[in-house]
Write an enzyme that holds these catalytic residues in place. Structure first.
Site, PDB file in Angstrom:
ATOM      1  N   GLY A  12      -9.552  14.382 -28.318  1.00 44.95           N
ATOM      2  CA  GLY A  12      -8.451  14.999 -27.409  1.00 44.95           C
ATOM      3  C   GLY A  12      -7.441  13.784 -27.060  1.00 44.95           C
ATOM      4  O   GLY A  12      -6.679  14.020 -26.079  1.00 44.95           O
ATOM      5  N   ALA A  18      -6.446  12.423 -21.562  1.00 43.50           N
ATOM      6  CA  ALA A  18      -6.772  11.019 -22.189  1.00 43.50           C
ATOM      7  C   ALA A  18      -5.746  10.004 -21.613  1.00 43.50           C
ATOM      8  O   ALA A  18      -6.130   9.022 -21.603  1.00 43.50           O
ATOM      9  CB  ALA A  18      -6.648  11.335 -23.552  1.00 43.50           C
ATOM     10  N   TYR A 180     -15.734  13.504  -8.604  1.00 44.84           N
ATOM     11  CA  TYR A 180     -15.985  12.907  -7.158  1.00 44.84           C
ATOM     12  C   TYR A 180     -17.357  12.110  -6.808  1.00 44.84           C
ATOM     13  O   TYR A 180     -17.467  11.407  -6.076  1.00 44.84           O
ATOM     14  CB  TYR A 180     -16.029  14.165  -6.230  1.00 44.84           C
ATOM     15  CG  TYR A 180     -14.658  14.491  -5.651  1.00 44.84           C
ATOM     16  CD1 TYR A 180     -13.684  14.683  -6.467  1.00 44.84           C
ATOM     17  CD2 TYR A 180     -14.552  14.355  -4.279  1.00 44.84           C
ATOM     18  CE1 TYR A 180     -12.410  14.819  -5.905  1.00 44.84           C
ATOM     19  CE2 TYR A 180     -13.006  14.549  -3.754  1.00 44.84           C
ATOM     20  CZ  TYR A 180     -11.950  14.783  -4.736  1.00 44.84           C
ATOM     21  OH  TYR A 180     -10.870  14.860  -4.082  1.00 44.84           O
ATOM     22  N   HIS A 241     -16.669  19.709  -6.954  1.00 43.64           N
ATOM     23  CA  HIS A 241     -16.362  18.467  -5.992  1.00 43.64           C
ATOM     24  C   HIS A 241     -17.085  18.682  -4.645  1.00 43.64           C
ATOM     25  O   HIS A 241     -17.975  18.014  -3.970  1.00 43.64           O
ATOM     26  CB  HIS A 241     -14.816  18.243  -5.753  1.00 43.64           C
ATOM     27  CG  HIS A 241     -14.254  18.140  -7.094  1.00 43.64           C
ATOM     28  ND1 HIS A 241     -14.979  17.444  -8.298  1.00 43.64           N
ATOM     29  CD2 HIS A 241     -12.986  18.121  -7.595  1.00 43.64           C
ATOM     30  CE1 HIS A 241     -13.996  17.530  -9.338  1.00 43.64           C
ATOM     31  NE2 HIS A 241     -12.885  17.887  -8.757  1.00 43.64           N
ATOM     32  N   TYR A 376     -15.590   6.336  10.475  1.00 44.29           N
ATOM     33  CA  TYR A 376     -15.598   6.405  11.650  1.00 44.29           C
ATOM     34  C   TYR A 376     -16.362   6.987  12.726  1.00 44.29           C
ATOM     35  O   TYR A 376     -16.856   8.057  12.171  1.00 44.29           O
ATOM     36  CB  TYR A 376     -14.046   6.363  12.282  1.00 44.29           C
ATOM     37  CG  TYR A 376     -13.161   7.558  12.127  1.00 44.29           C
ATOM     38  CD1 TYR A 376     -12.506   7.288  10.893  1.00 44.29           C
ATOM     39  CD2 TYR A 376     -12.902   8.271  13.104  1.00 44.29           C
ATOM     40  CE1 TYR A 376     -11.714   8.476  10.720  1.00 44.29           C
ATOM     41  CE2 TYR A 376     -12.271   9.496  12.897  1.00 44.29           C
ATOM     42  CZ  TYR A 376     -11.735   9.628  11.665  1.00 44.29           C
ATOM     43  OH  TYR A 376     -10.856  10.518  11.244  1.00 44.29           O
ATOM     44  N   ASP A 396     -14.590   1.934  14.238  1.00 46.96           N
ATOM     45  CA  ASP A 396     -13.775   2.319  13.112  1.00 46.96           C
ATOM     46  C   ASP A 396     -13.942   1.107  11.948  1.00 46.96           C
ATOM     47  O   ASP A 396     -13.842   0.043  12.208  1.00 46.96           O
ATOM     48  CB  ASP A 396     -12.388   2.047  13.638  1.00 46.96           C
ATOM     49  CG  ASP A 396     -11.500   2.781  12.631  1.00 46.96           C
ATOM     50  OD1 ASP A 396     -11.843   3.278  11.663  1.00 46.96           O
ATOM     51  OD2 ASP A 396     -10.294   3.005  12.967  1.00 46.96           O
TER      52      ASP A 396
HETATM   53  C1  BG6 Z   1      -9.533  17.784 -10.090  1.00 41.94           C
HETATM   54  C2  BG6 Z   1      -8.652  19.209  -9.918  1.00 41.94           C
HETATM   55  O1  BG6 Z   1     -10.949  18.132 -10.422  1.00 41.94           O
HETATM   56  O2  BG6 Z   1      -9.451  17.250  -8.973  1.00 41.94           O
HETATM   57  C3  BG6 Z   1      -7.356  19.210  -9.406  1.00 41.94           C
HETATM   58  O3  BG6 Z   1      -8.904  20.030 -11.292  1.00 41.94           O
HETATM   59  C4  BG6 Z   1      -7.359  17.973  -8.101  1.00 41.94           C
HETATM   60  O4  BG6 Z   1      -6.780  20.149  -9.083  1.00 41.94           O
HETATM   61  C5  BG6 Z   1      -8.261  16.956  -8.537  1.00 41.94           C
HETATM   62  O5  BG6 Z   1      -6.015  17.771  -7.874  1.00 41.94           O
HETATM   63  C6  BG6 Z   1      -8.243  16.022  -7.180  1.00 41.94           C
HETATM   64  O6  BG6 Z   1      -9.017  14.775  -7.492  1.00 41.94           O
HETATM   65  P1  BG6 Z   1      -8.435  13.640  -6.816  1.00 41.94           P
HETATM   66  O7  BG6 Z   1      -9.124  12.374  -7.123  1.00 41.94           O
HETATM   67  O8  BG6 Z   1      -7.104  13.244  -6.728  1.00 41.94           O
HETATM   68  O9  BG6 Z   1      -8.920  13.895  -5.390  1.00 41.94           O
END
Ligand code: BG6
Length: 482
Positions: A12, A18, A180, A241, A376, A396
């Site tokens: 891709g 990519a 995440y 996430h 914090y 903080d």
């Molecule tokens: C992606 C989503 O997985 O995560 C997007 O498909 C979102 O919609 C993005 O904007 C957010 O990632 P980050 O790292 O910018 O918080």
């Protein structure tokens, strides 16, 4: 590792993901000396393109001096071919084998990175498995496949996809990215929770009143509406996430940091969560405001779409540690700010002997993922002065201030490096994925059937006010500011 002959295939390579994520992440690793000396990056996609054309396409996305960029791009070549059929894959296999033959005797690693929509995963994996599976028989050689969400649309379709891929590649070769898990502060959660004495005794229903996990973006779907519309915010952000963050926050301490020990605990806690109940959900969709377009003004979004761009859901974890503690997961696009944070609010202090309103002063631990990583702690202190008055203040730890000049790597380079090293700790295992889908699937079916109200909210606002009511019901108390 230095001796490894590594070939990274970016399937891709001509696409958006990519050039926006994969190649810049690889360049970061290359530039910082994290890739082995013998590395080649081969792009594969349907578009007819020369190596030079690929390089021209990538150049504007890469950082650093012209010399550095050129040095990286020298190692990037391109093979075009279709995702079905055999011809393209055979061409790729020939390139791979010729390269490995040049390094005879070295262990060879092949990382197949799928920067592609999941609809073609089965085809692509079949092609790779059938034609590009011949590794030299040198000890330490490996093939790994990196894939990224969306993994299906619900529990069933995700299981079907997993089943198909599972027939081609075992779990040990599959690296499912949830980016995440590659973020600094998400990895930090593990340390904050399990390396400190003060967190453990507080980390339960006796002391914690409620937890919020918030994801906000200050921009809309902008041109991605076509993709987004068939998913919606729950599939796009919450199912993956935010549920991963929830698992990291709520899991028990694993036996060790071995990837499977860690993931065993995540699965265990996710399985204690009942599917989201309709009365614990608030949905929203942004409308035009201040010259910003509404969601349905996006020409790629079908007219009259009811797809939520905002959702707040409360879930409960049915185990000894967490029974009755609401976890509020909130995600929205086109809101007033860009922020991702975790807020753990403790209960009010009993028998408050001071002046002041104890109900409006609660300890909180806040972990800010982005922007500006920070931790914090909201603490009740004596107001400076002659009187013994109380106020809420903050201990903080702001990362930019505390660690000036330290580069916090992005999620993608970290995760790609882990996949090269064969560390699956920050990748989603199949049973984790299943447990996360099980939490969201019933509510997703109701949303898809249009059975839940979707409240409009103006672009750039805080989201639908109904979400504040949900939060109040979860027992969240807004601290009075000092
Ligand atoms: C992606 C989503 O997985 O995560 C997007 O498909 C979102 O919609 C993005 O904007 C957010 O990632 P980050 O790292 O910018 O918080």
């Amino acid at each position: 590792e230095r001796d490894l002959c590594l070939t990274i295939v970016v399937a891709g390579a001509s696409g958006d993901l990519a050039s926006k994520k994969t190649y810049p992440a690889l360049q970061f690793l290359h530039h910082n000396g994290f890739l082995p000396r013998k590395v080649a990056i081969i792009g594969y996609a349907r578009t007819q393109m020369s190596d030079e054309q690929l390089r021209t396409k990538l150049r504007p996305r890469l950082k650093g001096s012209e010399k550095e960029v050129d040095k990286f791009l020298e190692g990037c070549t391109y093979v075009s071919g279709s995702y079905d059929g055999s011809e393209g894959w055979q061409k790729l296999a020939a390139v791979l084998e010729a390269r490995e033959a040049k390094h005879r005797g070295c262990p060879c690693g092949r990382l197949y990175y799928l920067a592609l929509p999941p609809s073609v995963y089965p085809q692509v994996c079949t092609g790779l498995k059938t034609y590009c599976d011949g590794l030299p028989s040198v000890e330490g050689s490996w093939i790994r496949v990196v894939v990224e969400k969306p993994f299906g649309l619900d529990l069933q379709s995700s299981e079907e996809l997993a089943e198909e891929l599972g027939k081609l590649y075992p779990e040990s070769q599959l690296y499912r990215i949830d980016h995440y898990l590659g973020k600094e502060m998400v990895q930090n959660l593990f340390v904050i929770r399990f390396a400190n004495m003060f967190t453990a005794p507080l980390w339960n229903r006796n002391c914690i009143s409620n937890v919020q996990i918030t994801f906000k973006e200050d921009f809309g779907t902008q041109g991605r509406g076509g993709y987004f519309d068939s998913f919606g915010i729950v599939r796009d952000v919450i199912q993956n996430h935010l549920i991963q963050l929830l698992a990291m926050l709520a899991m028990e301490k694993p036996l060790s940091i071995h990837p499977d020990d860690l993931r065993d605990e995540k699965v265990k806690v996710l399985r204690c969560i009942k599917p989201v109940q309709p009365h614990n959900v608030v949905l929203g969709q942004y409308t035009a405001a201040d010259a910003q377009p509404g969601y349905t003004d996006d020409p790629t979004v079908p007219a009259g779409s009811k797809t939520p761009t905002f959702a707040s859901v409360t879930v409960f974890i049915d185990n000894d540690r967490w029974a009755g503690v609401p976890f509020v997961l909130k995600a929205g696009k086109a809101l007033n700010e860009r922020k991702a944070e975790i807020r753990v609010q403790l209960r009010s202090t009993p028998h408050f002997v001071f002046n002041g309103e104890p109900e409006a002063m609660r300890n909180e631990l806040v972990v800010r993922l982005q922007p500006d990583e920070a931790i914090y702690l909201k603490l009740i202190v004596k107001k400076p002065g002659l009187e013994i008055d109380t106020a809420i203040s903050e201990l903080d730890l702001d990362y930019r201030q505390r660690y000036p000049g330290v580069v916090i790597p992005d999620a993608y380079p970290r995760l790609i490096l882990d996949s090269i090293r064969g560390d699956q700790q920050h990748f989603v295992r199949r049973d984790e994925l299943r447990a996360a889908w099980a939490i969201c699937t019933p509510i997703l079916h109701l949303i898809d059937a249009g059975a839940l109200p979707v409240h409009p909210y103006p672009y750039g606002s805080r989201g639908p006010p109904e979400a504040d009511e949900l939060l109040a019901r979860a027992g969240f108390v807004k601290n009075s500011r000092y």
